[in-house]
Design a protein around this motif. Structure first.
Motif, PDB file in Angstrom:
ATOM      1  N   LEU A  95     -65.090 -26.907  -7.928  1.00 53.00           N
ATOM      2  CA  LEU A  95     -64.687 -27.334  -9.257  1.00 53.00           C
ATOM      3  C   LEU A  95     -65.464 -28.580  -9.649  1.00 53.00           C
ATOM      4  O   LEU A  95     -65.839 -29.385  -8.794  1.00 53.00           O
ATOM      5  N   GLU A  96     -65.675 -28.718 -10.942  1.00 50.06           N
ATOM      6  CA  GLU A  96     -66.346 -29.901 -11.465  1.00 50.06           C
ATOM      7  C   GLU A  96     -65.387 -30.600 -12.415  1.00 50.06           C
ATOM      8  O   GLU A  96     -64.770 -29.955 -13.270  1.00 50.06           O
ATOM      9  N   GLU A  97     -65.241 -31.903 -12.275  1.00 54.54           N
ATOM     10  CA  GLU A  97     -64.366 -32.658 -13.164  1.00 54.54           C
ATOM     11  C   GLU A  97     -65.058 -32.888 -14.500  1.00 54.54           C
ATOM     12  O   GLU A  97     -66.261 -33.110 -14.550  1.00 54.54           O
ATOM     13  N   ALA A  98     -64.261 -32.844 -15.582  1.00 53.37           N
ATOM     14  CA  ALA A  98     -64.787 -33.106 -16.915  1.00 53.37           C
ATOM     15  C   ALA A  98     -63.675 -33.730 -17.752  1.00 53.37           C
ATOM     16  O   ALA A  98     -62.491 -33.522 -17.484  1.00 53.37           O
ATOM     17  N   GLU A  99     -64.076 -34.478 -18.762  1.00 52.32           N
ATOM     18  CA  GLU A  99     -63.103 -35.181 -19.595  1.00 52.32           C
ATOM     19  C   GLU A  99     -62.902 -34.457 -20.925  1.00 52.32           C
ATOM     20  O   GLU A  99     -63.855 -33.998 -21.555  1.00 52.32           O
ATOM     21  N   VAL A 100     -61.648 -34.372 -21.354  1.00 48.36           N
ATOM     22  CA  VAL A 100     -61.305 -33.770 -22.641  1.00 48.36           C
ATOM     23  C   VAL A 100     -61.694 -34.761 -23.740  1.00 48.36           C
ATOM     24  O   VAL A 100     -61.301 -35.929 -23.699  1.00 48.36           O
ATOM     25  N   THR A 101     -62.491 -34.282 -24.719  1.00 50.54           N
ATOM     26  CA  THR A 101     -62.958 -35.162 -25.792  1.00 50.54           C
ATOM     27  C   THR A 101     -62.248 -34.916 -27.112  1.00 50.54           C
ATOM     28  O   THR A 101     -62.172 -35.815 -27.947  1.00 50.54           O
ATOM     29  N   LYS A 102     -61.728 -33.684 -27.311  1.00 53.73           N
ATOM     30  CA  LYS A 102     -61.055 -33.365 -28.574  1.00 53.73           C
ATOM     31  C   LYS A 102     -60.123 -32.189 -28.342  1.00 53.73           C
ATOM     32  O   LYS A 102     -60.429 -31.291 -27.573  1.00 53.73           O
ATOM     33  N   ASN A 135     -57.522 -29.477 -30.681  1.00 53.34           N
ATOM     34  CA  ASN A 135     -56.904 -29.060 -31.937  1.00 53.34           C
ATOM     35  C   ASN A 135     -55.989 -27.871 -31.654  1.00 53.34           C
ATOM     36  O   ASN A 135     -55.715 -27.569 -30.496  1.00 53.34           O
ATOM     37  N   THR A 136     -55.518 -27.182 -32.669  1.00 55.25           N
ATOM     38  CA  THR A 136     -54.527 -26.117 -32.451  1.00 55.25           C
ATOM     39  C   THR A 136     -55.093 -24.908 -31.720  1.00 55.25           C
ATOM     40  O   THR A 136     -54.347 -24.188 -31.061  1.00 55.25           O
ATOM     41  N   ALA A 137     -56.396 -24.669 -31.804  1.00 51.10           N
ATOM     42  CA  ALA A 137     -56.977 -23.473 -31.187  1.00 51.10           C
ATOM     43  C   ALA A 137     -57.937 -23.758 -30.043  1.00 51.10           C
ATOM     44  O   ALA A 137     -58.246 -22.864 -29.265  1.00 51.10           O
ATOM     45  N   SER A 138     -58.411 -24.998 -29.935  1.00 50.12           N
ATOM     46  CA  SER A 138     -59.482 -25.283 -28.980  1.00 50.12           C
ATOM     47  C   SER A 138     -59.273 -26.595 -28.229  1.00 50.12           C
ATOM     48  O   SER A 138     -58.558 -27.479 -28.684  1.00 50.12           O
ATOM     49  N   VAL A 139     -59.955 -26.653 -27.097  1.00 50.15           N
ATOM     50  CA  VAL A 139     -60.036 -27.878 -26.301  1.00 50.15           C
ATOM     51  C   VAL A 139     -61.519 -28.125 -26.070  1.00 50.15           C
ATOM     52  O   VAL A 139     -62.239 -27.234 -25.615  1.00 50.15           O
ATOM     53  N   TYR A 140     -61.980 -29.315 -26.394  1.00 49.70           N
ATOM     54  CA  TYR A 140     -63.387 -29.654 -26.210  1.00 49.70           C
ATOM     55  C   TYR A 140     -63.518 -30.548 -24.981  1.00 49.70           C
ATOM     56  O   TYR A 140     -62.779 -31.519 -24.833  1.00 49.70           O
ATOM     57  N   VAL A 141     -64.470 -30.187 -24.117  1.00 56.44           N
ATOM     58  CA  VAL A 141     -64.641 -30.878 -22.849  1.00 56.44           C
ATOM     59  C   VAL A 141     -66.105 -31.265 -22.698  1.00 56.44           C
ATOM     60  O   VAL A 141     -67.004 -30.468 -22.969  1.00 56.44           O
ATOM     61  N   LYS A 142     -66.347 -32.492 -22.254  1.00 59.00           N
ATOM     62  CA  LYS A 142     -67.711 -32.972 -22.022  1.00 59.00           C
ATOM     63  C   LYS A 142     -68.104 -32.648 -20.592  1.00 59.00           C
ATOM     64  O   LYS A 142     -67.476 -33.099 -19.638  1.00 59.00           O
ATOM     65  N   GLN A 143     -69.131 -31.804 -20.441  1.00 60.32           N
ATOM     66  CA  GLN A 143     -69.667 -31.432 -19.130  1.00 60.32           C
ATOM     67  C   GLN A 143     -71.117 -31.894 -19.094  1.00 60.32           C
ATOM     68  O   GLN A 143     -71.993 -31.282 -19.709  1.00 60.32           O
ATOM     69  N   GLY A 144     -71.352 -32.968 -18.367  1.00 64.66           N
ATOM     70  CA  GLY A 144     -72.707 -33.533 -18.344  1.00 64.66           C
ATOM     71  C   GLY A 144     -73.065 -34.051 -19.723  1.00 64.66           C
ATOM     72  O   GLY A 144     -72.345 -34.867 -20.295  1.00 64.66           O
ATOM     73  N   GLU A 179     -71.106 -30.643 -24.746  1.00 61.52           N
ATOM     74  CA  GLU A 179     -69.682 -30.510 -25.005  1.00 61.52           C
ATOM     75  C   GLU A 179     -69.356 -29.020 -25.143  1.00 61.52           C
ATOM     76  O   GLU A 179     -69.998 -28.308 -25.914  1.00 61.52           O
ATOM     77  N   LEU A 180     -68.387 -28.543 -24.373  1.00 63.20           N
ATOM     78  CA  LEU A 180     -68.006 -27.133 -24.386  1.00 63.20           C
ATOM     79  C   LEU A 180     -66.701 -26.954 -25.133  1.00 63.20           C
ATOM     80  O   LEU A 180     -65.799 -27.783 -25.033  1.00 63.20           O
ATOM     81  N   ARG A 181     -66.603 -25.861 -25.878  1.00 64.82           N
ATOM     82  CA  ARG A 181     -65.386 -25.537 -26.620  1.00 64.82           C
ATOM     83  C   ARG A 181     -64.633 -24.442 -25.873  1.00 64.82           C
ATOM     84  O   ARG A 181     -65.130 -23.323 -25.736  1.00 64.82           O
ATOM     85  N   PHE A 182     -63.440 -24.755 -25.392  1.00 64.20           N
ATOM     86  CA  PHE A 182     -62.604 -23.809 -24.660  1.00 64.20           C
ATOM     87  C   PHE A 182     -61.510 -23.278 -25.565  1.00 64.20           C
ATOM     88  O   PHE A 182     -60.924 -24.033 -26.343  1.00 64.20           O
ATOM     89  N   ASP A 183     -61.235 -21.987 -25.452  1.00 64.28           N
ATOM     90  CA  ASP A 183     -60.098 -21.400 -26.138  1.00 64.28           C
ATOM     91  C   ASP A 183     -58.833 -22.014 -25.538  1.00 64.28           C
ATOM     92  O   ASP A 183     -58.687 -22.086 -24.324  1.00 64.28           O
ATOM     93  N   LYS A 184     -57.920 -22.451 -26.374  1.00 64.02           N
ATOM     94  CA  LYS A 184     -56.744 -23.159 -25.880  1.00 64.02           C
ATOM     95  C   LYS A 184     -55.779 -22.236 -25.120  1.00 64.02           C
ATOM     96  O   LYS A 184     -55.096 -22.665 -24.196  1.00 64.02           O
TER      97      LYS A 184
END
Length: 129
Positions: free
Chosen positions: A38-45, A47-56, A59-64
């Protein structure tokens, strides 16, 4: 009269900006190697449908709902709030694979009576689900 199946509501974890997520990259058709890392990453944003995570640097957009990011090449990145969830799932998947291999090898060499017995157990369990 048949009973309607009860649908369990999945309690999703609350995710906030600044939380740590644990990312696992699944293999794509370009890279088939599976790693239990696993790689640690920080949540940056959030909203109601998504979670944005900074990887290196990206920034990746994950389905919530699924906590997945699809890369477009057949692979995806799965996010976990708790790393223990990933390791438990991994260990269970490994054990399931081993059980399937063992059962398949057993049934290939089993006689008729044993196969009938195994089939009866399977049918009984399927009806009880």
């Amino acid at each position: 009269m048949t009973q309607a199946k009860q649908v369990k509501k999945v309690k999703r974890p609350v995710i906030n900006v600044g939380d740590t997520m644990y990312l696992w990259d699944s293999p794509s058709f370009l890279n088939r190697e599976t790693k239990r890392e696993l790689e640690e990453a920080e949540v940056t944003k959030v909203n109601t449908a998504s979670v944005y995570v900074k990887q290196g640097k990206r920034e990746l957009r994950f389905d919530k709902k699924t906590l997945q990011y699809r890369d477009g090449f057949g692979g995806y990145t799965q996010a976990f709030v708790d790393p223990n969830t990933f390791y438990q799932k991994w260990d269970r998947d490994v054990e399931t694979r081993k059980l399937r291999e063992t059962i398949t090898a057993f049934t290939k060499s089993a006689n008729y009576e044993t196969l009938k017995h195994v089939h009866a157990i399977y049918v009984e369990n399927r009806e009880n689900q």
